[in-house]
Design a protein around this motif. Structure first.
Motif, PDB file in Angstrom:
ATOM      1  N   GLN A   1      44.404 -80.600 -93.943  1.00 54.62           N
ATOM      2  CA  GLN A   1      43.390 -80.135 -93.387  1.00 54.62           C
ATOM      3  C   GLN A   1      43.659 -79.189 -92.321  1.00 54.62           C
ATOM      4  OE1 GLN A   1      41.964 -84.193 -92.031  1.00 54.62           O
ATOM      5  NE2 GLN A   1      40.862 -84.484 -93.981  1.00 54.62           N
ATOM      6  N   GLY A   2      44.848 -79.185 -91.699  1.00 53.84           N
ATOM      7  CA  GLY A   2      45.124 -78.061 -90.833  1.00 53.84           C
ATOM      8  C   GLY A   2      45.401 -76.881 -91.483  1.00 53.84           C
ATOM      9  N   VAL A   3      45.884 -76.979 -92.614  1.00 56.47           N
ATOM     10  CA  VAL A   3      45.702 -75.609 -93.447  1.00 56.47           C
ATOM     11  C   VAL A   3      44.538 -74.952 -93.837  1.00 56.47           C
ATOM     12  CG1 VAL A   3      46.680 -74.659 -95.711  1.00 56.47           C
ATOM     13  CG2 VAL A   3      48.259 -75.992 -94.024  1.00 56.47           C
ATOM     14  N   VAL A   4      43.641 -75.915 -94.146  1.00 54.96           N
ATOM     15  CA  VAL A   4      42.366 -75.450 -94.696  1.00 54.96           C
ATOM     16  C   VAL A   4      41.571 -74.680 -93.421  1.00 54.96           C
ATOM     17  CG1 VAL A   4      39.964 -76.449 -94.916  1.00 54.96           C
ATOM     18  CG2 VAL A   4      41.984 -77.319 -96.201  1.00 54.96           C
ATOM     19  N   SER A   5      41.601 -75.219 -92.283  1.00 55.08           N
ATOM     20  CA  SER A   5      41.160 -74.572 -91.165  1.00 55.08           C
ATOM     21  C   SER A   5      41.735 -73.388 -90.718  1.00 55.08           C
ATOM     22  CB  SER A   5      41.370 -75.555 -89.848  1.00 55.08           C
ATOM     23  OG  SER A   5      40.520 -76.616 -90.073  1.00 55.08           O
ATOM     24  N   PHE A   6      43.085 -73.077 -90.847  1.00 57.81           N
ATOM     25  CA  PHE A   6      43.591 -72.082 -90.776  1.00 57.81           C
ATOM     26  C   PHE A   6      43.383 -70.958 -91.771  1.00 57.81           C
ATOM     27  CE2 PHE A   6      47.113 -69.535 -92.630  1.00 57.81           C
ATOM     28  CZ  PHE A   6      47.350 -68.502 -91.476  1.00 57.81           C
ATOM     29  N   GLN A   7      43.375 -71.318 -92.891  1.00 62.17           N
ATOM     30  CA  GLN A   7      43.157 -70.407 -94.098  1.00 62.17           C
ATOM     31  C   GLN A   7      41.527 -69.938 -93.787  1.00 62.17           C
ATOM     32  OE1 GLN A   7      43.322 -72.329 -97.955  1.00 62.17           O
ATOM     33  NE2 GLN A   7      45.291 -72.112 -98.080  1.00 62.17           N
ATOM     34  N   ARG A   8      40.572 -70.820 -93.376  1.00 68.30           N
ATOM     35  CA  ARG A   8      39.279 -70.163 -93.005  1.00 68.30           C
ATOM     36  C   ARG A   8      39.290 -69.271 -92.114  1.00 68.30           C
ATOM     37  NH1 ARG A   8      37.303 -74.986 -91.786  1.00 68.30           N
ATOM     38  NH2 ARG A   8      36.835 -75.823 -93.879  1.00 68.30           N
ATOM     39  N   ALA A   9      39.842 -69.497 -91.155  1.00 66.65           N
ATOM     40  CA  ALA A   9      39.793 -68.417 -90.040  1.00 66.65           C
ATOM     41  C   ALA A   9      40.758 -67.229 -90.389  1.00 66.65           C
ATOM     42  CB  ALA A   9      40.532 -69.060 -88.654  1.00 66.65           C
ATOM     43  N   GLU A  10      41.678 -67.416 -91.213  1.00 68.05           N
ATOM     44  CA  GLU A  10      42.665 -66.203 -91.769  1.00 68.05           C
ATOM     45  C   GLU A  10      41.800 -65.376 -92.556  1.00 68.05           C
ATOM     46  OE1 GLU A  10      46.236 -63.922 -91.986  1.00 68.05           O
ATOM     47  OE2 GLU A  10      45.054 -64.988 -90.316  1.00 68.05           O
ATOM     48  N   ILE A  11      41.140 -65.929 -93.728  1.00 77.35           N
ATOM     49  CA  ILE A  11      40.403 -65.389 -94.498  1.00 77.35           C
ATOM     50  C   ILE A  11      39.284 -64.492 -93.945  1.00 77.35           C
ATOM     51  CG2 ILE A  11      38.555 -65.456 -96.410  1.00 77.35           C
ATOM     52  CD1 ILE A  11      41.421 -65.530 -97.507  1.00 77.35           C
TER      53      ILE A  11
ATOM     54  N   THR B   1      41.856 -51.841 -91.612  1.00 73.93           N
ATOM     55  CA  THR B   1      42.915 -52.016 -90.744  1.00 73.93           C
ATOM     56  C   THR B   1      43.813 -53.017 -91.702  1.00 73.93           C
ATOM     57  OG1 THR B   1      41.590 -53.845 -89.764  1.00 73.93           O
ATOM     58  CG2 THR B   1      41.610 -51.831 -88.387  1.00 73.93           C
ATOM     59  N   VAL B   2      43.345 -53.653 -92.718  1.00 72.64           N
ATOM     60  CA  VAL B   2      44.133 -54.649 -93.439  1.00 72.64           C
ATOM     61  C   VAL B   2      44.185 -53.753 -94.819  1.00 72.64           C
ATOM     62  CG1 VAL B   2      44.475 -56.758 -94.632  1.00 72.64           C
ATOM     63  CG2 VAL B   2      43.647 -56.672 -91.983  1.00 72.64           C
ATOM     64  N   SER B   3      45.434 -53.516 -95.527  1.00 72.06           N
ATOM     65  CA  SER B   3      45.509 -53.000 -96.851  1.00 72.06           C
ATOM     66  C   SER B   3      45.223 -54.081 -97.633  1.00 72.06           C
ATOM     67  CB  SER B   3      46.831 -52.240 -96.849  1.00 72.06           C
ATOM     68  OG  SER B   3      47.688 -53.138 -96.721  1.00 72.06           O
ATOM     69  N   ALA B   4      45.090 -53.559 -99.127  1.00 76.70           N
ATOM     70  CA  ALA B   4      44.988 -54.474-100.219  1.00 76.70           C
ATOM     71  C   ALA B   4      46.345 -55.455-100.268  1.00 76.70           C
ATOM     72  CB  ALA B   4      44.665 -53.652-101.351  1.00 76.70           C
ATOM     73  N   ASN B   5      47.390 -54.668-100.296  1.00 75.95           N
ATOM     74  CA  ASN B   5      48.844 -55.252-100.496  1.00 75.95           C
ATOM     75  C   ASN B   5      49.029 -56.362 -99.282  1.00 75.95           C
ATOM     76  OD1 ASN B   5      49.496 -53.971-102.650  1.00 75.95           O
ATOM     77  ND2 ASN B   5      50.533 -52.203-101.677  1.00 75.95           N
TER      78      ASN B   5
ATOM     79  N   ARG C   1      39.343 -63.268 -90.884  1.00 74.63           N
ATOM     80  CA  ARG C   1      40.214 -62.214 -90.218  1.00 74.63           C
ATOM     81  C   ARG C   1      40.270 -60.801 -91.266  1.00 74.63           C
ATOM     82  NH1 ARG C   1      44.863 -60.100 -89.381  1.00 74.63           N
ATOM     83  NH2 ARG C   1      45.960 -61.585 -91.000  1.00 74.63           N
ATOM     84  N   LEU C   2      41.000 -61.519 -92.425  1.00 79.42           N
ATOM     85  CA  LEU C   2      41.306 -60.388 -93.417  1.00 79.42           C
ATOM     86  C   LEU C   2      40.336 -59.873 -93.980  1.00 79.42           C
ATOM     87  CD1 LEU C   2      43.846 -62.720 -95.325  1.00 79.42           C
ATOM     88  CD2 LEU C   2      44.478 -60.798 -93.874  1.00 79.42           C
ATOM     89  N   ASN C   3      39.037 -60.500 -94.156  1.00 81.23           N
ATOM     90  CA  ASN C   3      37.853 -59.729 -94.810  1.00 81.23           C
ATOM     91  C   ASN C   3      37.465 -58.826 -93.712  1.00 81.23           C
ATOM     92  OD1 ASN C   3      37.795 -61.103 -97.185  1.00 81.23           O
ATOM     93  ND2 ASN C   3      36.385 -62.720 -96.588  1.00 81.23           N
ATOM     94  N   GLN C   4      37.438 -59.099 -92.525  1.00 81.05           N
ATOM     95  CA  GLN C   4      37.032 -58.262 -91.539  1.00 81.05           C
ATOM     96  C   GLN C   4      37.714 -57.025 -91.247  1.00 81.05           C
ATOM     97  OE1 GLN C   4      36.891 -59.909 -87.511  1.00 81.05           O
ATOM     98  NE2 GLN C   4      35.614 -58.257 -86.686  1.00 81.05           N
TER      99      GLN C   4
END
Length: 250
Positions: free
Chosen positions: A143-153, A164-168, A155-158
């Motif tokens: 569940q901790g990973v789920v929360s981290f992923q949600r926030a990270e996705i 500022t974030v490349s496809a690679n 950030r990455l989408n933004q």
């Protein structure tokens, strides 16, 4: 001769354990996957939540590999006492390793001549309680990973939209997240294996006329935690699915 025994035993063990119990993705937890897990990949770039999840996976792998080694050693010792041939020793070592690997710790699964008693019931109740606690730790990590992923996705989408974030860079993070899913599926597989072992314990103690209410209660608790682990797996997949289509392509 020792070299032959060692080669035959390792080869046989690998074959015996190459396909054990299915994992959450249609694969298996087996000796190969467990050794790979213990050898471990680089943790650089992983979040604390992701590292905690991998540690849960490694802890189960370590127990299984250790049990297999112990089972093989006991088989070899028994053969040394009985003066077995090299072929017999190799076969007994493989059988002992495979039985110990798959036993799940419950006494009823470790010995074909198992006799259910009040003491074995007490021991298996304790082990079932321990398994519930371990499952709770696995669920918390997932569940901790789920929360981290949600926030990270998010950030990455933004960052990807802003350039500022490349496809690679995005793909590298997605690969790590897919590793989270694999780790969670391995934990689900392990939980299913241990539920099967607990079922055997319940059946054997029940046939002996012993009360199995406490074992059954622990089984219900394990099933509840397992369901939460499956929900975490689905949430991880949903997180990954929020990435842009062009980035998700391999």
């Amino acid at each position: 001769m020792k070299a032959y025994i060692r080669f035959s035993g390792v080869t046989g063990l690998c074959l015996a354990l190459a396909a054990c119990a299915p994992d959450g993705a249609g694969g298996t937890n087996n000796l190969f996957s467990d050794i790979s897990t213990l050898s471990g990949g680089a943790t650089a770039g992983q979040s604390p939540e992701q590292r905690a999840l991998r540690e849960r996976q490694r802890s189960y792998a370590q127990v299984r590999v250790g049990a297999a080694a112990g089972g093989a050693a006991l088989g070899i010792l028994a053969c040394a006492i009985q003066k077995c041939s090299a072929e017999q020793t190799a076969a007994v070592a493989v059988a002992g390793a495979a039985a110990a690997y798959l036993a799940g710790g419950y006494l009823t699964n470790q010995n074909q001549a198992f006799q259910a008693t009040q003491e074995t019931l007490r021991r298996d109740i304790e082990l079932a309680q321990q398994d519930v606690q371990k499952l709770k730790q696995s669920v918390s990590a997932a569940q901790g990973v789920v929360s981290f992923q949600r926030a990270e996705i998010a950030r990455l989408n933004q960052g990807y939209t802003a350039g500022t974030v490349s496809a690679n860079q995005y793909k590298a993070q997605l690969a790590s997240m897919r590793g989270d899913v694999s780790a969670t599926q391995s934990l689900i597989s392990t939980s299913n294996e241990r539920l099967g072992s607990l079922d055997n314990s319940i059946s054997n103690h029940s046939r002996a006329g012993l009360p199995t209410d406490q074992l059954s209660a622990q089984r219900t608790a394990q099933q509840s935690q397992l369901q939460q682990l499956r929900q975490a797996e689905q949430a991880m997949l949903a997180n990954i699915n929020r990435a842009p289509a062009e980035v998700k392509k391999s």
